[in-house]
Design a protein around this motif. Structure first.
Motif: not given
Length: 182
Positions: A150-153, A171-182
């Motif tokens: 969560k902190a990394d995201y 960038c946002v979509n990439s970060a969501k995918a990388r950190y498994n966020q929805r």
């Protein structure tokens, strides 16, 4: 079949099952067949104990029952692969060791028997405590990992805020995918 050969047969079957559980769960018919084999092996082992007498027979029966319980728990874990069944397997192992250790104490008398029983109980309690501790450690590790992700995201999302337009969306979509966020 003699006891060492039977035990070796079970160990081979369980190792095969363990390999299958790692790759994929096996079919219900294989599971049922293995369960029947474990029960048959227990009966053979228990019948072999009938040749003994006294406490030696009692120890033999406890060992046979312990092997059956552990083999059934191992089979269940191999079939399901879930953490709950893994904990049951570990519990079956220390329960079996405790039952046999208590039975072995019956060969002694007086203070030696009391000490033997206390040693068996202490080993049992330590195994239970270790299982409990391992569960708590696993939960703490999971919580720490979740907090780290969560902190990394959050940091990655803040970096994305410096961008605009399509670059920000990517960038946002990439970060969501990388950190498994929805």
């Amino acid at each position: 079949m003699n006891k060492p050969a039977t035990t070796a047969l079970i160990a081979a079957a369980l190792s095969l099952c363990a390999g299958m559980a790692q790759a994929a769960n096996f079919s219900k018919s294989v599971y049922d067949g293995a369960k029947d084999d474990i029960k048959k092996t227990y009966k053979v082992d228990k019948d072999a104990c009938d040749q003994l007498s006294g406490n030696a027979k009692d120890i033999c029966v406890k060992e046979a029952k312990g092997r059956e319980d552990v083999a059934l728990a191992q089979l269940e874990y191999n079939y399901s692969g879930n953490a709950k069944d893994e904990a049951k397997l570990i519990e079956a192992r220390y329960e079996a060791r405790y039952d046999v250790a208590k039975e072995r104490c019956d060969d002694r008398s007086g203070e030696a028997k009391d000490v033997c029983q206390r040693e068996a109980k202490t080993s049992y309690e330590k195994a239970k405590a270790e299982l409990k501790m391992n569960k708590k450690v696993a939960a703490a590790v999971d919580d720490a990992e979740e907090t780290r992700v969560k902190a990394d995201y959050k940091l990655a999302a803040e970096k994305c805020n410096t961008l605009s337009g399509d670059a920000k969306d990517v960038c946002v979509n990439s970060a969501k995918a990388r950190y498994n966020q929805r």
